[in-house]
Design an enzyme around this catalytic site. Structure first.
Site, PDB file in Angstrom:
ATOM      1  N   ASP A  11     -16.974  -1.495  36.862  1.00 51.27           N
ATOM      2  CA  ASP A  11     -15.578  -1.940  36.780  1.00 51.27           C
ATOM      3  C   ASP A  11     -15.168  -2.408  38.173  1.00 51.27           C
ATOM      4  OD1 ASP A  11     -12.619  -0.745  35.189  1.00 51.27           O
ATOM      5  OD2 ASP A  11     -12.748  -1.913  37.031  1.00 51.27           O
ATOM      6  N   GLY A  12     -14.667  -3.621  38.266  1.00 49.13           N
ATOM      7  CA  GLY A  12     -14.300  -4.174  39.575  1.00 49.13           C
ATOM      8  C   GLY A  12     -13.241  -3.357  40.287  1.00 49.13           C
ATOM      9  N   HIS A  41     -15.076 -23.565  38.415  1.00 52.29           N
ATOM     10  CA  HIS A  41     -15.965 -22.899  39.370  1.00 52.29           C
ATOM     11  C   HIS A  41     -15.960 -23.603  40.738  1.00 52.29           C
ATOM     12  CE1 HIS A  41     -17.879 -21.206  35.571  1.00 52.29           C
ATOM     13  NE2 HIS A  41     -17.367 -20.181  36.210  1.00 52.29           N
ATOM     14  N   PRO A  75     -10.332  -5.030  29.382  1.00 53.13           N
ATOM     15  CA  PRO A  75     -10.949  -4.592  30.646  1.00 53.13           C
ATOM     16  C   PRO A  75     -10.387  -5.313  31.877  1.00 53.13           C
ATOM     17  CG  PRO A  75     -12.516  -5.841  29.322  1.00 53.13           C
ATOM     18  CD  PRO A  75     -11.335  -5.580  28.455  1.00 53.13           C
ATOM     19  N   GLN A  97     -16.024  -5.689  24.845  1.00 52.25           N
ATOM     20  CA  GLN A  97     -15.212  -6.785  24.280  1.00 52.25           C
ATOM     21  C   GLN A  97     -16.021  -7.516  23.211  1.00 52.25           C
ATOM     22  OE1 GLN A  97     -14.305  -8.667  28.099  1.00 52.25           O
ATOM     23  NE2 GLN A  97     -16.444  -8.301  28.684  1.00 52.25           N
ATOM     24  N   ASP A 128     -12.791 -13.467  39.312  1.00 54.40           N
ATOM     25  CA  ASP A 128     -13.044 -14.369  38.191  1.00 54.40           C
ATOM     26  C   ASP A 128     -13.040 -13.533  36.912  1.00 54.40           C
ATOM     27  OD1 ASP A 128     -16.026 -16.180  37.078  1.00 54.40           O
ATOM     28  OD2 ASP A 128     -13.914 -16.295  36.438  1.00 54.40           O
ATOM     29  N   ASP A 169     -20.665 -15.063  33.540  1.00 51.99           N
ATOM     30  CA  ASP A 169     -21.465 -16.213  33.084  1.00 51.99           C
ATOM     31  C   ASP A 169     -22.315 -16.794  34.209  1.00 51.99           C
ATOM     32  OD1 ASP A 169     -18.254 -17.247  33.206  1.00 51.99           O
ATOM     33  OD2 ASP A 169     -19.673 -18.211  34.538  1.00 51.99           O
TER      34      ASP A 169
END
Ligand code: SAM
Length: 292
Positions: free
Chosen positions: A149-150, A73, A174, A42, A167, A97
């Site tokens: 990849d989740g 969060h 993606p 990305q 999250d 992040d």
């Protein structure tokens, strides 16, 4: 200057104009640019804004800001964790992040956090250019960071978790695979008894169809399927929804119990409180109608 008044192109200095919707954008003034390049997955951009501090965007969409990330969060972590009451293992999908891991790891009883992030460049970049977001979470021995990849991880992994937090970016690029019935079904299979799945589900006023789709899938999968809300200034368009799915009774936890658990946890927050937790599930009719 157009006859309809000024537009970002007329405004002095540089602006990050983010399209939120076909007819709705938000513009954030850029006072310093730190990075703007394509990763394997990305376009990653980090810039500074006088109000929000450093801001990271992926494919032009605001992901996290130094100033307001605490709301998102805190609400995606402390709500399921305090509701559950005995969380030991957590899975985070996305969260590059490090802010989600930061909040989860504040819970001293949590023994193991697995974080599956598709883009290692996001993690590396946030560690060095946005260190305040992860605040050392990546160095916590309880954190196991997996770059994958989740959706693949959820399909292939056999572990079970008390809380799973998705999250992710929005369902484009993606992140798209993380908003499918298949993915939600695999996630459910990874939940321990009484486990809770929470998902980033966008701003219902602009992305209502996305929430409706997730809630349709959750209703078919879970005894308790709903969403809860919090307002994050840079996710413009009104309150943001977090999908909530569980077969357990966690949502029935009362204020006294939440207050006891929150006090025992022994850390400060800037948005989450037990009363805010319970209030977040009070849905205005326009959102309740979207989740059926
Ligand atoms: N707070 C943001 C929001 O509400 O949109 C999400 C922030 S976090 C940076 C989103 C992360 O999801 C990114 O780091 C991105 O690389 C990651 N991601 C997107 N698709 C993914 C996938 N299929 N598997 C794992 N991580 C993914």
């Amino acid at each position: 200057m157009t006859d309809r008044g000024p537009s970002p192109a007329d405004w002095p200095g540089d602006w990050n104009v983010e399209r939120l919707h076909a007819d709705h954008s938000q513009a954030l003034r850029i006072t310093a640019e730190f990075y703007d390049s394509a990763t394997e997955h990305q376009r990653l951009r980090v810039f500074e804004n006088p109000t929000f501090g450093r801001i990271m965007t992926l494919d032009g969409v605001v992901q996290v800001t130094e100033a307001d990330n605490f709301i998102y969060h805190e609400m995606m972590t402390h709500v399921p964790i305090f509701a559950h009451g005995a969380v030991r293992r957590v899975l985070i999908v996305g969260g590059g992040d490090g802010g989600m891991a930061r909040e989860v790891l504040k819970h001293r009883d949590i023994e193991q956090v697995t974080m599956v992030e598709i883009d290692g460049t996001v993690v590396d970049f946030c560690k060095s250019h946005l260190p305040g977001i992860s605040a050392g979470a990546f160095d916590d021995p309880r954190l196991d960071l997996v770059i994958a990849d989740g959706a693949d991880f959820m399909r292939q992994n056999a572990d079970v978790y008390d809380v799973i937090i998705v999250d992710s970016t929005d369902p484009v690029g993606p992140g798209e695979v993380l908003f499918t019935d298949t993915f939600y079904g695999h996630a459910k299979a990874r939940l321990a008894p009484g486990g809770i799945l929470v998902t980033q589900n966008g701003v219902p006023f602009l992305q209502g169809a996305e929430l409706t789709n997730t809630m349709r899938a959750f209703t078919a999968l879970f005894a308790d399927a709903t969403c809860y809300l919090a307002t994050i200034p840079t996710y413009a368009g009104g309150p943001m929804a977090f999908g909530w799915g569980t077969d357990g009774a966690a949502r029935g936890v009362d204020l006294a119990t939440l207050t006891e658990r929150f006090a025992a946890a022994g850390f400060e927050t800037d948005y989450y409180t037990p009363a805010v937790h319970l209030g977040a599930f009070a849905l205005p009719p326009y959102v309740a109608r979207l989740i059926g």
